[in-house]
Scaffold this motif. Structure first.
Motif, PDB file in Angstrom:
ATOM      1  N   THR A   1       0.835  -1.209   0.000  1.00  0.00           N
ATOM      2  CA  THR A   1       0.000   0.000   0.000  1.00  0.00           C
ATOM      3  C   THR A   1       0.869   1.258   0.000  1.00  0.00           C
ATOM      4  N   ALA A   2       1.994   1.212   0.713  1.00  0.00           N
ATOM      5  CA  ALA A   2       2.891   2.374   0.735  1.00  0.00           C
ATOM      6  C   ALA A   2       3.507   2.616  -0.648  1.00  0.00           C
ATOM      7  N   ALA A   3       3.736   1.533  -1.398  1.00  0.00           N
ATOM      8  CA  ALA A   3       4.341   1.671  -2.733  1.00  0.00           C
ATOM      9  C   ALA A   3       3.435   2.424  -3.695  1.00  0.00           C
ATOM     10  N   ALA A   4       2.137   2.489  -3.389  1.00  0.00           N
ATOM     11  CA  ALA A   4       1.199   3.198  -4.272  1.00  0.00           C
ATOM     12  C   ALA A   4       1.171   4.698  -3.998  1.00  0.00           C
ATOM     13  N   LEU A   5       1.733   5.136  -2.864  1.00  0.00           N
ATOM     14  CA  LEU A   5       1.641   6.541  -2.478  1.00  0.00           C
ATOM     15  C   LEU A   5       2.230   7.505  -3.509  1.00  0.00           C
ATOM     16  N   PRO A   6       3.385   7.192  -4.142  1.00  0.00           N
ATOM     17  CA  PRO A   6       3.925   8.138  -5.130  1.00  0.00           C
ATOM     18  C   PRO A   6       3.029   8.317  -6.355  1.00  0.00           C
ATOM     19  N   PHE A   7       2.067   7.433  -6.541  1.00  0.00           N
ATOM     20  CA  PHE A   7       1.252   7.470  -7.761  1.00  0.00           C
ATOM     21  C   PHE A   7      -0.170   7.977  -7.520  1.00  0.00           C
ATOM     22  N   ILE A   8      -0.504   8.335  -6.274  1.00  0.00           N
ATOM     23  CA  ILE A   8      -1.876   8.766  -6.001  1.00  0.00           C
ATOM     24  C   ILE A   8      -2.045  10.242  -6.352  1.00  0.00           C
ATOM     25  N   GLY A   9      -3.304  10.650  -6.561  1.00  0.00           N
ATOM     26  CA  GLY A   9      -3.619  12.044  -6.843  1.00  0.00           C
ATOM     27  C   GLY A   9      -4.291  12.691  -5.657  1.00  0.00           C
ATOM     28  N   GLU A  10      -5.038  13.768  -5.944  1.00  0.00           N
ATOM     29  CA  GLU A  10      -5.732  14.476  -4.867  1.00  0.00           C
ATOM     30  C   GLU A  10      -6.800  13.600  -4.231  1.00  0.00           C
ATOM     31  N   ASP A  11      -7.445  12.775  -5.040  1.00  0.00           N
ATOM     32  CA  ASP A  11      -8.489  11.886  -4.534  1.00  0.00           C
ATOM     33  C   ASP A  11      -7.920  10.480  -4.412  1.00  0.00           C
ATOM     34  N   ALA A  12      -7.633  10.070  -3.185  1.00  0.00           N
ATOM     35  CA  ALA A  12      -7.041   8.752  -2.940  1.00  0.00           C
ATOM     36  C   ALA A  12      -7.944   7.896  -2.064  1.00  0.00           C
ATOM     37  N   ASP A  13      -9.257   8.164  -2.106  1.00  0.00           N
ATOM     38  CA  ASP A  13     -10.191   7.426  -1.244  1.00  0.00           C
ATOM     39  C   ASP A  13     -10.117   5.928  -1.489  1.00  0.00           C
ATOM     40  N   HIS A  14      -9.952   5.517  -2.755  1.00  0.00           N
ATOM     41  CA  HIS A  14      -9.940   4.089  -3.066  1.00  0.00           C
ATOM     42  C   HIS A  14      -8.767   3.391  -2.409  1.00  0.00           C
ATOM     43  N   ILE A  15      -7.621   4.058  -2.347  1.00  0.00           N
ATOM     44  CA  ILE A  15      -6.446   3.481  -1.682  1.00  0.00           C
ATOM     45  C   ILE A  15      -6.637   3.504  -0.167  1.00  0.00           C
ATOM     46  N   VAL A  16      -7.136   4.615   0.346  1.00  0.00           N
ATOM     47  CA  VAL A  16      -7.315   4.765   1.796  1.00  0.00           C
ATOM     48  C   VAL A  16      -8.307   3.736   2.330  1.00  0.00           C
ATOM     49  N   ILE A  17      -9.431   3.567   1.625  1.00  0.00           N
ATOM     50  CA  ILE A  17     -10.454   2.605   2.062  1.00  0.00           C
ATOM     51  C   ILE A  17      -9.877   1.202   2.097  1.00  0.00           C
ATOM     52  N   ALA A  18      -9.190   0.805   1.010  1.00  0.00           N
ATOM     53  CA  ALA A  18      -8.628  -0.543   0.939  1.00  0.00           C
ATOM     54  C   ALA A  18      -7.558  -0.752   2.001  1.00  0.00           C
ATOM     55  N   ALA A  19      -6.702   0.253   2.216  1.00  0.00           N
ATOM     56  CA  ALA A  19      -5.599   0.117   3.173  1.00  0.00           C
ATOM     57  C   ALA A  19      -6.113   0.021   4.608  1.00  0.00           C
ATOM     58  N   ILE A  20      -7.041   0.916   4.978  1.00  0.00           N
ATOM     59  CA  ILE A  20      -7.541   0.910   6.357  1.00  0.00           C
ATOM     60  C   ILE A  20      -8.361  -0.345   6.624  1.00  0.00           C
ATOM     61  N   ALA A  21      -9.279  -0.683   5.698  1.00  0.00           N
ATOM     62  CA  ALA A  21     -10.102  -1.884   5.896  1.00  0.00           C
ATOM     63  C   ALA A  21      -9.227  -3.122   5.983  1.00  0.00           C
ATOM     64  N   GLY A  22      -8.232  -3.216   5.103  1.00  0.00           N
ATOM     65  CA  GLY A  22      -7.340  -4.377   5.110  1.00  0.00           C
ATOM     66  C   GLY A  22      -6.519  -4.465   6.382  1.00  0.00           C
ATOM     67  N   ALA A  23      -5.961  -3.337   6.829  1.00  0.00           N
ATOM     68  CA  ALA A  23      -5.123  -3.344   8.026  1.00  0.00           C
ATOM     69  C   ALA A  23      -5.922  -3.699   9.275  1.00  0.00           C
ATOM     70  N   VAL A  24      -7.110  -3.090   9.409  1.00  0.00           N
ATOM     71  CA  VAL A  24      -7.957  -3.381  10.578  1.00  0.00           C
ATOM     72  C   VAL A  24      -8.342  -4.850  10.594  1.00  0.00           C
ATOM     73  N   PHE A  25      -8.761  -5.369   9.439  1.00  0.00           N
ATOM     74  CA  PHE A  25      -9.168  -6.767   9.395  1.00  0.00           C
ATOM     75  C   PHE A  25      -7.980  -7.696   9.663  1.00  0.00           C
ATOM     76  N   PHE A  26      -6.812  -7.363   9.147  1.00  0.00           N
ATOM     77  CA  PHE A  26      -5.633  -8.206   9.368  1.00  0.00           C
ATOM     78  C   PHE A  26      -5.356  -8.350  10.866  1.00  0.00           C
ATOM     79  N   VAL A  27      -5.316  -7.225  11.570  1.00  0.00           N
ATOM     80  CA  VAL A  27      -5.030  -7.264  13.009  1.00  0.00           C
ATOM     81  C   VAL A  27      -6.142  -8.006  13.754  1.00  0.00           C
TER      82      VAL A  27
END
Length: 648
Positions: free
Chosen positions: A424-450
């Motif tokens: 997920t961090a590797a995608a940060l250099p490629f995101i734009g002003e609207d990064a909701d799709h990355i944020v949603i996937a990253a937070i949901a995935g991290a919370v569920f993983f833990v």
């Protein structure tokens, strides 16, 4: 005033003079009614915008610099401290994607002097509040000036670029006597002419009337008639391509994000497969028949080792084991129901002596069934609290006894989490002003993983238990796929970025299941339970071939009966000893009931077990079903609409 002068013209006065009094009154009332009908609605004329002047500068990076001068005749009716400019910021772009334009307010002035301003976002609007909350504006004509920058307002087409701009907005509740708009290209292209300039005047949703405005010079549009409340003016300027650079996508480099997401998923799957292959339980040994229970193991513990559950069968088998050991006596009687049409078994447990050297779970059952001086308890709703407490004590005892039977190495799990985090961090250099799709996937995935690593541990290293612990991860993936599909409906690009991350999180969380295994102690206990089950359930011909098999006696039958019940083999065990018990005229001292012969054959033993299990389930359920886990007792586009405003 002209209306009043009309009443006092000579001809009008002469006509009124010759009228009768009643007729005069009627004529005057009709005139006043007509006058009021023709007058404009005064409720809309509390304040009046004398002039609305907008100057728009198109920058080379496609942003707009806007200066609005709004001159208002303030009456302190709607406007007391200032005005509120409503500016829409949420749109759909040409591909139907949600888009938020940028809005950056640089300054606000009243009559040329800087004043307070605040930007508040509500729904799809940014509300620019201009004025000092502690200062009342004096009545009279005042000019409110707003200087702001905005982005993503220009439309880019194949053969031209375009600014579609609603100058005033259609949300004003006051009339606008005059409005104008001038637009300029970037400074280096100041000598370039616009391809076309168009305008529309009217209410929102109307086609508009171009005759109500005109072009002055090459870039200024002004109205030729006042705008009523809720009316506005919209301008459309077009120019040749190459003068303005399109902005970067609000969603960034989607292709690079997609590649990164897929790579994260593939790495997570590869690590999961590697862990599944390399992380194994201690080397299995051949299972040999065991003619006695594992040391210090209750029937409930044996059932948990084999079935990974603590349920009503566990409770029943432990109670029978306590009876066989001489600590309690089970008394059964039949109670007629529905006028003798049906019968119900009632069980009473009578304490014979205190506990001594019992396994932890059986000791908890004894202490909670017979607190203090209590010597007798019935498995009925009258004693639901004691039965429920005993069952909870059994479960806690089993949990304590099995705590060190499993091992789950941390390093493979941490590595799986790091792979997901790095992806997920590797995608940060490629995101734009609207990064909701990355944020949603990253937070949901991290919370569920833990959460899943802590909550969905396999209860044993058996394949079926591991599969059961993986199922919730798959359910999560399916659920989040559905949610993502709803959020990004019709947007395959964003969906193809989010889904790989969601499934990568699910795959990473599965690592904790595949690497979990029995400790040496747990593996040995597994083998012993398997050996005991092999002896209890073995067929007659195989039993005769067992070396050193004990002689089948009523004592052996009694000793292993609770374990046969725990393993779900009560009928098999009873049928196997039917002849032995009949020859010995077996009559258990630990049981008294309507028929002492029920233990001499499999069907009777099975009926006794089922009846007692049902009474325990009914009793516990009567106090609180919510105390126990489920199943415990179950078998870029260019919007340009500038909103409007109001006073405050």
């Amino acid at each position: 005033m002209s209306c009043l002068r009309f009443l006092f013209r000579p001809k009008v006065r002469k006509t009124l003079t010759h009228m009768k009094f009643g007729t005069k009154i009627f004529a005057v009332l009709c005139f006043v009614f007509a006058l009021l009908t023709l007058l404009p609605d005064v409720s809309y004329c509390a304040e009046v915008i004398k002039n609305f002047d907008s100057i728009v500068r198109i920058e080379k990076d496609s942003s707009l610099g806007v200066t609005e001068k709004i001159t208002v005749d303030v009456k302190n009716i709607d406007i007391k401290r200032g005005i509120i400019r409503h500016f829409p910021v949420d749109y759909k772009d040409s591909d139907g994607r949600a888009l938020r334009v940028g809005l950056y307010v640089d300054a606000a002035l009243i009559d040329g002097r800087e004043t307070n301003f605040e930007v508040r976002y509500e729904g799809g609007f940014a509300n620019i509040i201009i004025g000092d909350p502690d200062v009342m504006i004096s009545p009279g004509v005042h000019t409110f000036t707003i200087q702001y920058r905005t982005t993503r307002q220009i439309g880019f087409f194949e053969d031209h670029d375009e600014l579609y701009w609603n100058v005033t907005g259609n949300g004003w509740s006051w009339p606008i006597e005059s409005a104008s708009c001038s637009v300029s290209l970037p400074q280096e292209f100041a000598n370039e002419n616009f391809n076309s300039v168009e305008w529309y005047v009217g209410k929102f949703g109307e086609k508009g009337d171009a005759r109500r405005a005109k072009l002055v010079g090459k870039d200024r549009v002004i109205t030729t008639s006042p705008l009523a409340p809720q009316e506005g003016i919209t301008v459309v300027y077009t120019w040749k391509k190459g003068l303005v650079f399109p902005p970067a996508s609000a969603y960034g480099n989607e292709k690079a994000q997609s590649v990164t997401a897929v790579a994260t998923l593939l790495l997570s799957l590869a690590w999961l497969i590697f862990c599944a292959v390399r992380c194994k339980s201690p080397t299995d040994k051949a299972v040999i028949p065991l003619f006695y229970p594992p040391e210090n193991s209750s029937p409930a513990l044996v059932r948990y080792i084999k079935k990974a559950t603590s349920d009503r069968v566990s409770m029943t088998s432990n109670i029978v084991d306590l009876a066989v050991k001489g600590l309690i006596k089970i008394e059964e009687r039949e109670e007629e129901k529905f006028f003798g049409l049906s019968k119900k078994n009632i069980f009473t447990l009578r304490k014979l002596k205190d506990t001594d050297g019992l396994p932890r779970d059986e000791e908890a059952v004894m202490m909670r069934l017979f607190p203090s001086d209590n010597e007798k308890i019935s498995v009925t709703k009258d004693y639901a609290e004691e039965i429920s407490s005993a069952f909870m004590g059994l479960r806690r005892g089993i949990a304590a006894l099995t705590k060190k039977l499993n091992e789950c190495p941390a390093m493979p799990i941490v590595t799986a989490g790091l792979i997901f985090a790095a992806g997920t961090a590797a995608a940060l250099p490629f995101i734009g002003e609207d990064a909701d799709h990355i944020v949603i996937a990253a937070i949901a995935g991290a919370v569920f993983f833990v959460f899943s690593v802590a909550a969905f541990k396999p209860k044993s290293s058996r394949r079926m238990d591991k599969i059961k612990s993986i199922v919730p991860r798959i359910v999560f993936g399916v659920f989040m796929t559905f949610i993502a599909s709803s959020l990004f409906e019709g947007d395959e690009g964003l969906l193809l970025i989010s889904l790989p991350y969601i499934w990568a999180a699910a795959a990473a969380s599965c690592v904790s299941s595949v690497v979990a295994h029995r400790s040496e102690k747990g593996a040995e206990l597994d083998r012993q339970v398997d050996g005991l089950e092999l002896y209890i359930t073995v067929a007659e011909k195989d039993r005769l071939e067992m070396l050193n098999a004990p002689e089948e006696t009523p004592e052996l039958y009694e000793r292993l009966l609770p374990y046969a019940m725990a393993l779900g083999a009560a009928k098999t065990w009873g049928d196997r000893f039917a002849d032995v018990l009949k020859s010995a005229e077996y009559n258990p001292t630990w049981y008294s009931g309507h028929s002492p012969y029920i233990f001499m054959h499999g069907n009777g033993l099975s009926s006794f077990s089922d009846a007692m299990e049902s009474r325990i389930a009914e009793t516990v359920a009567s106090i609180s079903k919510s105390e126990f886990a489920p199943g415990t007792f179950s078998g870029a586009g260019g919007g340009g609409f500038s909103g409007g405003g109001s006073g405050w």
